[in-house]
Scaffold this motif. Structure first.
Motif, PDB file in Angstrom:
ATOM      1  N   ALA A   1       0.862  -1.184   0.000  1.00 52.98           N
ATOM      2  CA  ALA A   1       0.000   0.000   0.000  1.00 52.98           C
ATOM      3  C   ALA A   1       0.897   1.231   0.000  1.00 52.98           C
ATOM      4  O   ALA A   1       1.762   1.374   0.872  1.00 52.98           O
ATOM      5  N   THR A   2       0.688   2.149  -0.958  1.00 48.63           N
ATOM      6  CA  THR A   2       1.538   3.327  -1.124  1.00 48.63           C
ATOM      7  C   THR A   2       0.682   4.588  -1.114  1.00 48.63           C
ATOM      8  O   THR A   2      -0.377   4.636  -1.771  1.00 48.63           O
ATOM      9  N   GLU A   3       1.159   5.598  -0.350  1.00 47.71           N
ATOM     10  CA  GLU A   3       0.464   6.879  -0.377  1.00 47.71           C
ATOM     11  C   GLU A   3       0.702   7.564  -1.719  1.00 47.71           C
ATOM     12  O   GLU A   3       1.836   7.618  -2.210  1.00 47.71           O
ATOM     13  N   ILE A   4      -0.373   8.095  -2.292  1.00 49.17           N
ATOM     14  CA  ILE A   4      -0.244   8.772  -3.587  1.00 49.17           C
ATOM     15  C   ILE A   4       0.522  10.078  -3.430  1.00 49.17           C
ATOM     16  O   ILE A   4       1.349  10.450  -4.275  1.00 49.17           O
ATOM     17  N   ARG A   5       0.329  10.795  -2.342  1.00 44.23           N
ATOM     18  CA  ARG A   5       0.982  12.085  -2.147  1.00 44.23           C
ATOM     19  C   ARG A   5       2.455  11.948  -1.761  1.00 44.23           C
ATOM     20  O   ARG A   5       3.249  12.859  -1.976  1.00 44.23           O
ATOM     21  N   ASN A   6       2.795  10.851  -1.141  1.00 45.54           N
ATOM     22  CA  ASN A   6       4.187  10.629  -0.722  1.00 45.54           C
ATOM     23  C   ASN A   6       4.527   9.165  -0.972  1.00 45.54           C
ATOM     24  O   ASN A   6       4.182   8.285  -0.176  1.00 45.54           O
ATOM     25  N   HIS A   7       5.194   8.928  -2.094  1.00 46.42           N
ATOM     26  CA  HIS A   7       5.462   7.539  -2.479  1.00 46.42           C
ATOM     27  C   HIS A   7       6.448   6.844  -1.547  1.00 46.42           C
ATOM     28  O   HIS A   7       6.603   5.626  -1.621  1.00 46.42           O
ATOM     29  N   SER A   8       7.117   7.605  -0.718  1.00 48.23           N
ATOM     30  CA  SER A   8       8.048   6.964   0.214  1.00 48.23           C
ATOM     31  C   SER A   8       7.327   6.310   1.391  1.00 48.23           C
ATOM     32  O   SER A   8       7.926   5.510   2.113  1.00 48.23           O
ATOM     33  N   GLN A   9       6.063   6.658   1.596  1.00 48.32           N
ATOM     34  CA  GLN A   9       5.291   6.079   2.695  1.00 48.32           C
ATOM     35  C   GLN A   9       4.563   4.845   2.177  1.00 48.32           C
ATOM     36  O   GLN A   9       3.551   4.947   1.471  1.00 48.32           O
ATOM     37  N   ILE A  10       5.086   3.699   2.475  1.00 49.77           N
ATOM     38  CA  ILE A  10       4.506   2.439   2.016  1.00 49.77           C
ATOM     39  C   ILE A  10       4.369   1.486   3.193  1.00 49.77           C
ATOM     40  O   ILE A  10       5.070   1.608   4.201  1.00 49.77           O
ATOM     41  N   SER A  11       3.476   0.537   3.032  1.00 50.32           N
ATOM     42  CA  SER A  11       3.284  -0.535   4.013  1.00 50.32           C
ATOM     43  C   SER A  11       3.097  -1.843   3.262  1.00 50.32           C
ATOM     44  O   SER A  11       2.674  -1.853   2.101  1.00 50.32           O
ATOM     45  N   ARG A  12       3.393  -2.912   3.919  1.00 47.99           N
ATOM     46  CA  ARG A  12       3.271  -4.246   3.326  1.00 47.99           C
ATOM     47  C   ARG A  12       2.458  -5.134   4.249  1.00 47.99           C
ATOM     48  O   ARG A  12       2.534  -4.987   5.477  1.00 47.99           O
ATOM     49  N   VAL A  13       1.742  -6.061   3.652  1.00 49.87           N
ATOM     50  CA  VAL A  13       0.954  -7.002   4.423  1.00 49.87           C
ATOM     51  C   VAL A  13       1.017  -8.359   3.737  1.00 49.87           C
ATOM     52  O   VAL A  13       0.951  -8.448   2.501  1.00 49.87           O
ATOM     53  N   PRO A  14       1.200  -9.442   4.474  1.00 50.32           N
ATOM     54  CA  PRO A  14       1.206 -10.777   3.859  1.00 50.32           C
ATOM     55  C   PRO A  14      -0.218 -11.276   3.627  1.00 50.32           C
ATOM     56  O   PRO A  14      -1.107 -11.086   4.466  1.00 50.32           O
TER      57      PRO A  14
END
Length: 716
Positions: free
Chosen positions: A468-481
């Motif tokens: 999951a990536t923020e559209i406004r700040n691509h550096s803010q991402i999260s991952r989920v299995p």
């Protein structure tokens, strides 16, 4: 000048006056049977004593004497008279000579051999030598014969106060705990005086403090130093310099003195509580700070030192006791506030803590002064941070049937931006976890769809990661299995579990079990496998075999009769239909091969080949094997023989071209012209096979051929 002259006279006459006063009577009157005397004193006294001795009647000659004394450090224009030797054998006729020997005789002490007067000719120091042992003797002046046996006497050096006290171990250092009560012993010092301790007061010392009052006092005689003020505070003054004096002559006027210094250090006791430098502390921390990070430091100062200044820190109250902790830094002596649990700016923006600093080592003597602790308030402000998206679940579990249609939705993930200014989220699949690209995801709503067909029999589980990536700040991402389980459908027919081959004995009995078979199914039904076995419809009335279902889900094949014959039929094929219990059920036909064999009486298979019945009578299987072995052996011998013979008949091959050329050079013939050309073929040299097999041509003389043969063989 008159004053200085008076001082000089006093200095010269004072020792003599002291000696005159303190010197005891030096004439000891012996019993009446002694007639010789040794006298000491002034010249007038010596003359008077001599006259008194002369008028005394003695019944036996001998020496009468006492100890002699001489004042140390005496220096005058003339030698000092120590005493006089005299014997009653001396009538005054000057026929007696006095002789002195022993310590210092002739060098320090000198005797008048006529009068017996003993003088000290050198300045004496009692501290170097306190007494001298000498021997006196009276001899005849003319013959030098002893008038009486020699006798010893002692000259003692009379002490004067010429040495000042000394502190040999100074300067001194001592410690005493601060806040000590009045009269607490600090230390004691010792001075030494080289003067005579048993004579007069020259070595009698009295101690006093010249500097260091009113803080300390000293015992005059024992030199024990004590505190003179109670509750001296180290934090006010830590070190004191004390000047100590030792004076001889019992401290009276005119005595000599010596001084030393004593440095007294007050040692620390825990008499001060810790105190925070400020009553309120402010700290700020981002909400995304890592757990265990130091938020800030608080410090409580303690005027004590060492372990008395050590304090422990605790959070005793506040609304952040579960989120924060405080630890003590032993080196810096402060408290470090750290984060224990994650912060959320959107949930709570500030916290208040009450921290306490308390001494670790408490001195019970000062516990009554109050609690040795202090408190302060800590305000912590949480700052907003751009946080990555948060999934609605830490993990996802999805299920899909293996016959699911392509592009069908198999599940969905959701995530949100926890910040106040929420940013839209885009979803994607980490293709490192889906190399075969079997799944797709909708970037906007997170719906996961099927991209390629699934086969549970190949893989039951598929584990992928959704990003999951923020559209406004691509550096803010999260991952989920995401774990995807493939559910089974009945898409595989059952079949034999192995390739079975049954053997039937010719002498078998009806109803005998020929073979037991089992089935397998690649599918995985929830309630387990249950198989149905049957024969093909056209084989239901099979006259030779029948089947029987067993309780363990296996199948037994039985013979209906006996009397099977390999010569009539060697192999039987029995098709068997296997059906599963799926919905809808699937089935398959598997064929069992049954071979008729010859068996022993106990049913052990011996031979299953029908050719055994068409062989000549009397040849068993062992005989056939022996014949075959002989044939193979003969073939091997023939091959070896042919190979050896071929090697034996191979011609000699000339490999050295130089030998061939040499033979040509040695050829010594005039030549036969055209006949010679026809008779000898140069190609023969190039073909080694033609050397030994060469045949002469017609029309060439025989002698020519013999000569050429000789040349070729190297005999010419």
């Amino acid at each position: 000048m008159p004053e200085r002259l008076a001082e000089t006279l006093v200095d010269l006459w004072t020792p003599l006056i002291i000696l005159w006063i303190t010197l005891p009577t030096c004439v000891y009157m012996a019993p009446m049977n002694q007639a010789h005397t040794l006298t000491t004193g002034s010249p007038l006294e010596l003359s008077r004593q001599s006259e008194e001795l002369r008028i005394l009647n003695r019944s036996k000659r001998g020496w009468v004497w006492n100890q002699m004394f001489v004042l140390e450090e005496f220096s005058g224009p003339e030698p000092i008279l120590v005493g006089r030797l005299h014997t009653d054998l001396d009538p005054g006729s000057k026929k007696i000579k006095y002789i002195l020997s022993g310590d210092g005789a002739g060098t320090i002490f000198q005797i008048n051999d006529i009068t017996g007067d003993i003088h000290a000719i050198k300045r004496l120091d009692r501290e170097e030598k306190a007494e001298y042992t000498l021997t006196a003797q009276a001899v005849d002046w003319e013959t030098n014969k002893p008038l009486e046996p020699p006798s010893e006497f002692i000259i003692k050096v009379q002490d004067i106060n010429d040495n000042a006290p000394e502190f040999l171990n100074g300067p001194y250092h001592a410690t005493v705990p601060e806040m000590s009560i009045l009269g607490t012993s600090v230390t004691n010092v010792t001075a030494t005086d080289a003067d005579d301790p048993v004579y007069g007061n020259s070595a009698k010392l009295v101690y006093s403090i010249l500097e260091g009052q009113p803080y300390f006092s000293i015992e005059p005689e024992t030199a024990i130093i004590k505190t003179a003020l109670p509750n001296m505070d180290r934090e006010a003054k830590e070190e004191y310099l004390v000047v100590i004096q030792a004076k001889d002559m019992g401290g009276h006027s005119g005595g000599l003195s010596g001084t030393t210094t004593l440095t007294v250090t007050l040692t620390d006791v825990n008499d001060n509580p810790p105190k925070f430098a400020q009553s309120l502390y402010h700290f700020s921390v981002p909400e995304d700070v890592v757990l265990g990070t130091a938020i800030g430091r608080v410090k409580a100062n303690d005027q004590d030192i060492g372990e008395n200044a050590q304090s422990s820190y605790d959070i005793i109250d506040g609304d952040g006791t579960a989120l924060f902790e405080i630890t003590s830094d032993a080196q810096a002596q402060d408290g470090v506030i750290r984060l224990r649990k994650p912060l959320d700016f959107e949930t709570k923006k500030s916290y208040t803590l009450k921290v306490e600093a308390a001494n670790i080592h408490i001195d019970p003597r000062f516990s009554g002064r109050g609690p040795f602790k202090d408190t302060a308030t800590v305000k912590i402000v949480v700052e907003d941070a751009d946080e990555p998206p948060v999934f609605s679940s830490p993990t996802y579990l999805l299920e899909v049937h293996e016959n699911a249609a392509l592009n069908s939705v198999i599940g969905q993930v959701t995530a949100r931006d926890p910040d106040i200014t929420s940013s839209p989220i885009r979803f994607s699949i980490d293709r490192h976890t889906d190399l075969e690209r079997q799944f797709n995801i909708n970037a906007d709503d997170g719906k996961i769809t099927l991209a390629t067909p699934l086969d549970r029999e190949l893989s039951v589980w598929h584990n992928i990661t959704i990003i999951a990536t923020e559209i406004r700040n691509h550096s803010q991402i999260s991952r989920v299995p995401v774990a995807i389980k493939v559910l089974d459908v009945n898409d595989n027919a059952p079949e034999f579990a192995a390739e079975y081959e049954a053997f039937l004995c010719e002498n078998g009995k009806p109803g005998q079990v020929i073979q037991t078979v089992s089935a397998m199914d690649k599918d995985d039904p929830k309630n387990g496998h249950y198989f149905l076995y049957s024969l093909l419809p056209e084989m239901v009335n099979n006259p030779n075999f029948t089947i029987k279902k067993n309780e363990d889900n296996s199948l037994s094949i039985l013979a209906k009769h006996n009397g099977f014959n390999r010569q009539k039929q060697e192999v039987y094929l029995l098709p068997i239909v296997i059906s599963d219990s799926g919905n809808p059920p699937l089935s398959s036909t598997s064929t069992l091969t049954i071979r008729v064999c010859g068996c022993s009486n106990d049913g052990v298979v011996q031979s299953c080949n029908v050719e055994a019945y068409v062989l000549p009578i009397g040849l068993s299987m062992g005989a056939l094997i022996a014949i075959l072995a002989c044939i193979i052996l003969l073939l091997v011998i023939v091959v070896l023989f042919v190979t050896l013979r071929r090697h034996k008949n191979e011609p000699l091959i000339i490999k050295d071209d130089e030998d061939v050329r040499e033979n040509i050079i040695r050829y010594d013939d005039e030549g036969g012209g055209e006949e010679d050309t026809e008779a000898f073929d140069i190609a023969t040299l190039q073909n080694p096979d033609g050397i030994n097999g060469f045949l002469p041509r017609w029309g060439v003389p025989t002698e020519r051929w013999e000569e050429r043969n000789a040349i070729q063989t190297g005999c010419v």
